[in-house]
Write an enzyme that holds these catalytic residues in place. Structure first.
Site, mmCIF file in Angstrom:
data_model
loop_
_atom_site.group_PDB
_atom_site.id
_atom_site.type_symbol
_atom_site.label_atom_id
_atom_site.label_comp_id
_atom_site.label_asym_id
_atom_site.label_seq_id
_atom_site.Cartn_x
_atom_site.Cartn_y
_atom_site.Cartn_z
ATOM 1 N N CYS A 113 1.584 3.755 -3.169
ATOM 2 C CA CYS A 113 0.581 4.692 -3.692
ATOM 3 C C CYS A 113 0.070 5.669 -2.638
ATOM 4 O O CYS A 113 -0.234 6.822 -2.950
ATOM 5 C CB CYS A 113 -0.599 3.922 -4.276
ATOM 6 S SG CYS A 113 -0.235 3.094 -5.835
ATOM 7 N N HIS A 114 -0.045 5.198 -1.399
ATOM 8 C CA HIS A 114 -0.686 6.010 -0.366
ATOM 9 C C HIS A 114 0.307 6.711 0.564
ATOM 10 O O HIS A 114 -0.102 7.583 1.339
ATOM 11 C CB HIS A 114 -1.636 5.147 0.477
ATOM 12 C CG HIS A 114 -2.753 4.548 -0.327
ATOM 13 N ND1 HIS A 114 -3.849 5.284 -0.738
ATOM 14 C CD2 HIS A 114 -2.947 3.293 -0.810
ATOM 15 C CE1 HIS A 114 -4.668 4.501 -1.426
ATOM 16 N NE2 HIS A 114 -4.139 3.291 -1.492
ATOM 17 N N CYS B 145 0.791 -1.239 0.000
ATOM 18 C CA CYS B 145 0.000 0.000 0.000
ATOM 19 C C CYS B 145 0.821 1.287 0.000
ATOM 20 O O CYS B 145 0.390 2.306 -0.543
ATOM 21 C CB CYS B 145 -0.932 0.033 1.226
ATOM 22 S SG CYS B 145 -1.800 -1.516 1.560
ATOM 23 N N HIS C 202 5.608 11.249 -10.883
ATOM 24 C CA HIS C 202 5.695 9.794 -10.850
ATOM 25 C C HIS C 202 6.803 9.345 -11.815
ATOM 26 O O HIS C 202 7.932 9.775 -11.690
ATOM 27 C CB HIS C 202 4.333 9.195 -11.213
ATOM 28 C CG HIS C 202 4.166 7.773 -10.790
ATOM 29 N ND1 HIS C 202 4.215 7.399 -9.466
ATOM 30 C CD2 HIS C 202 3.943 6.643 -11.495
ATOM 31 C CE1 HIS C 202 4.040 6.083 -9.378
ATOM 32 N NE2 HIS C 202 3.884 5.605 -10.602
ATOM 33 N N HIS D 274 0.183 7.467 -16.534
ATOM 34 C CA HIS D 274 1.175 6.528 -15.996
ATOM 35 C C HIS D 274 1.999 5.998 -17.166
ATOM 36 O O HIS D 274 1.686 4.952 -17.730
ATOM 37 C CB HIS D 274 0.490 5.388 -15.243
ATOM 38 C CG HIS D 274 1.455 4.548 -14.449
ATOM 39 N ND1 HIS D 274 2.333 3.679 -15.048
ATOM 40 C CD2 HIS D 274 1.683 4.456 -13.111
ATOM 41 C CE1 HIS D 274 3.055 3.076 -14.109
ATOM 42 N NE2 HIS D 274 2.684 3.537 -12.927
#
Length: 562
Positions: free
Chosen positions: A53-54, A50, A340, A382
Site C-alpha cells: 500500500c505504501h 506494508c 489498482h 477497490h
C-alpha cells in the site's frame, strides 16, 4: 478487546503533518537509532505487510506517504509538507496498532508490541533503496522442474478441474488446490510468499501464481498430483500475472508485473522462459517523473493480442501488443492515479480499473484502443475484478466496492445486444450506490446467481470485518442477509480478528466460498454457503491451511466470470 481505529480525519492530520510546521522542525528532527539487526527485521516486516500500500520507497499510493519528510506542490502552487518524523514514536505506534477507518487494518493483533515499536522507528528512518533486477537476474532465477516433453499428454487425475479452487495460503508461501466437488485438499504447492492472485491459462490446464516476493510459479493441473513445473523470479516485489488469450496466441506467452523494480516481464507461457523485460518508469498523468511506478494489475484482452497493464503511480494504462514481442508496440492511455485492480465488463470489450487515490473508475475500450470514460465514484474504490449483472432498472452494470466509503457503486456498461438498447443513455454513469459498510475489498456474483455478495474485512469493527452481506439482484435497497462467517465456522475465539474475505463462486454458481483470514498462528478456514438458500454447507479447515485469502475457481477465472 477490539480497539477502535483512529478516525479518518485524525489519521489524515497525523500522517500529513498538517498540525505541525515541518518547515520549522522537519529538518532538525532526528530519526531513532536502530541496530543492523533491528533494521533487517523491520525491513522484512515492512516488505511483507506494508510495501503493497505504501510503496517500497514509501512514497504512498493506496496508503499514505511514509517518508520521514516530504513536500508537494499542487497545480495551484500550494505547498504541503509532512512526514513521519513530525509525528513521534508514540503516535506512530498508535496509528500502526489501531489502524484507521480509511482502510488500514489494525496491526495490534498481527504484530507484537515490540514489533509495533520497531516499525514506528523504522519508518522515521530514511527508506532503503533496493537494488535493481536485470534481465540476467531474471534468467538466472528461471527453473524448469518438468520439461514440456515430459509432461502428461492428457489429464492423469480424475479431478473435476473446472471446479478446482486455487487458494492462497498467505503466510506459509503456499497454494492449496481444493476440490470444489468433494471439498478435499488435493495438493498443497510451495510457491512464493503471499501469493496475490492465481490466473488460468486459456486452455484451463495451467495455473499461474505470483507471490509478493516476485516468485512466479507454473502449476500443471494435468499431473496425477498437480504441482509446479516451472518457476522464475521477476523482481523483489510483485502482484500481477496473466497469459495470452487472443485466438491463435492461446497460452503462447505469459506476462508478470513487478512492484520493484517497476517493470514487467514477458515469458514463454509453457516454461516461463524470460523473453523481455520492460521498465515502467516515466511520467505521471500530472506530468511529473516518478521513480517507482508499479505494475498494479494485468488483464488479457480477447479482442486483440494485447494485455492491459495498469501502472499504479503514473495513472497510465498500457495496451501491450504481443503479436511481435521482438518489436513491441504499446498504446499508452492516460487515466488517473493511483491505478489498482479491475476487470472486464460482461461483453469483454471494456476493462474497468480503479484509480483509488483519485476516487475514479477508468474504463478502456479494448476494441478501439482508447479511454472510454473516467467516472467519479466514492472514496477509495477497490473492485477486485468487480461484478457484472443486469440491473432491473438500468440494464447491464459493473459493480465496485470501496475501502473508504459505505457504498457499493454500480456503473452502467454498454452492450451491443438490441434488448439493452433502451439503457444506452445510462452508459458510463453511476446509476446506483448500494448501502454497505466501509472496508470492502471484493464484490462478486455469477450469471446464474440471483445474489450480489460483498465482504468488509478492512472495517474497523471486529464483527463487521467477520461478516459478509448479500443483496437480491432484483431489490438492492437493503441486504437480504448479513452473515457472521466467523460464528458459522465454529472456530475458537481468539484476540485476532478473523476477517471474512473474498467471496468466490463455484463453477456452476451454486456455492460461495469465503476465507476466514486470521493471524499466522490462528486456526483458519474456508466457509462454504449455498447461494440459493444462503445457508451454511461446509467448513473446510486443516492445520496446513494457514491464513487462506484469495480463492480462484478454475472455470470462473479461465472465462473471466465475476
Amino acid at each position: 478487546m477490539n480497539i477502535p481505529r483512529l478516525s479518518t480525519i485524525a489519521a489524515v492530520v497525523l500522517l500529513s503533518g498538517m498540525a505541525i510546521s515541518v518547515a520549522a522542525q522537519g529538518n532538525s528532527l532526528s530519526a531513532p537509532s536502530m541496530t543492523v539487526a533491528e533494521k533487517e527485521s523491520a525491513k522484512k516486516i515492512y516488505f511483507e505487510r506494508c510495501a503493497g500500500c505504501h510503496g517500497v520507497l514509501r512514497k504512498g499510493a493506496t496508503g499514505k506517504n511514509l517518508e520521514p519528510h516530504w513536500s508537494k506542490t499542487d497545480k495551484d502552487g500550494k505547498k504541503t509538507e509532512g512526514g513521519t518524523l513530525t509525528l513521534g514514536q508514540s503516535r506512530l505506534e498508535k496509528i500502526i496498532g489501531y489502524g484507521t477507518d480509511g482502510g488500514m487494518v489494525n496491526f495490534d493483533d498481527i504484530l507484537t508490541k515490540e514489533e509495533l515499536s520497531l516499525m514506528a522507528k523504522y519508518i522515521q528512518n530514511t527508506p532503503d533503496v533496493p537494488p535493481e533486477y536485470s534481465f540476467k537476474d531474471t534468467m538466472d532465477s528461471w527453473k524448469v522442474m518438468v520439461a514440456v516433453k515430459d509432461r502428461p499428454v492428457k489429464q492423469m487425475n480424475k479431478f473435476n478441474l473446472k471446479n478446482m479452487f486455487s487458494v492462497t495460503l498467505r503466510d506459509s508461501g503456499e497454494v492449496a488446490l481444493i476440490d470444489g466437488d468433494t471439498k478435499e485438499i488435493r495438493s498443497i504447492v510451495k510457491t512464493g510468499y503471499a501469493v496475490h492472485i492465481s490466473r488460468m491459462s486459456k486452455s484451463g490446464r495451467y495455473v499461474y501464481v505470483i507471490g509478493r516476493d516476485g516468485r512466479l510459479s507454473l502449476i500443471d493441473l494435468w499431473m496425477e498430483k498437480p504441482g509446479v513445473v516451472a518457476e522464475v523470479k521477476i523482481g523483489f516485489d510483485a502482484r500481477s500475472v496473466d497469459t495470452s488469450k487472443f485466438k491463435g496466441f492461446e497460452d503462447l506467452y505469459a506476462i508478470a508485473g513487478s512492484y520493484w523494480p517497476p517493470q514487467y516481464v514477458i515469458m514463454d507461457g509453457d516454461t516461463l522462459k524470460p523473453r523481455k523485460v520492460v521498465s515502467t518508469r516515466g511520467m505521471t498523468v500530472d506530468g511529473e517523473y516518478h521513480p517507482e511506478p508499479r505494475v498494479a494489475s494485468i488483464s488479457a484482452s480477447e479482442v486483440k493480442p494485447e494485455w492491459v497493464v495498469n501502472i499504479k503511480e503514473t495513472g497510465q494504462i498500457l495496451l501491450v501488443d504481443y503479436s511481435d514481442i521482438e518489436n513491441l508496440k504499446t498504446t499508452t492511455i492516460g487515466s488517473a492515479k493511483f491505478l489498482h485492480d479491475g476487470g472486464l465488463d460482461a461483453t469483454k470489450r471494456y476493462f474497468l480499473v480503479a484509480a483509488n487515490a483519485s476516487n475514479k473508475i477508468a474504463a478502456v475500450d479494448l476494441k478501439a484502443g482508447k479511454l472510454a470514460a473516467l467516472i467519479d465514484v466514492a472514496k477509495l474504490p477497490h473492485p477486485g475484478r468487480g461484478a457484472n449483472f443486469v440491473h432491473p432498472s438500468f440494464g447491464p452494470v459493473w459493480a465496485t466496492g470501496h475501502l473508504g466509503a459505505d457504498v457499493l457503486t454500480l456503473i452502467s456498461t454498454p452492450s451491443e445486444d438490441a434488448k439493452y438498447a433502451k439503457y444506452k443513455g445510462f452508459n458510463w454513469k453511476v446509476v446506483q450506490e448500494v448501502k454497505h459498510v466501509p472496508g470492502n475489498l471484493f464484490v462478486k456474483t455469477h450469471p446464474i446467481s440471483k445474489h450480489l455478495w460483498a465482504d468488509s474485512p478492512q472495517n474497523s469493527d471486529k464483527e463487521l470485518a467477520e461478516t459478509v452481506s448479500i443483496w437480491n439482484l432484483s431489490d438492492l435497497s437493503k441486504p437480504v442477509k448479513t452473515i457472521n462467517v466467523f460464528k458459522d465456522s465454529g472456530l475458537v475465539e481468539t484476540k485476532a480478528t478473523r476477517r471474512a474475505v473474498h467471496p468466490e463462486f463455484s463453477a456452476d454458481g451454486t456455492e460461495v466460498w469465503i476465507s476466514l483470514w486470521g493471524g499466522k498462528t490462528d486456526q483458519s478456514a474456508i466457509v462454504v454457503y449455498d447461494d440459493k438458500t444462503l445457508t451454511l454447507k461446509k467448513v473446510i479447515t486443516d492445520p496446513k491451511m494457514i491464513t487462506p485469502t484469495g480463492k480462484f475457481n478454475v472455470y470462473n477465472t479461465q472465462h473471466d466470470i465475476y
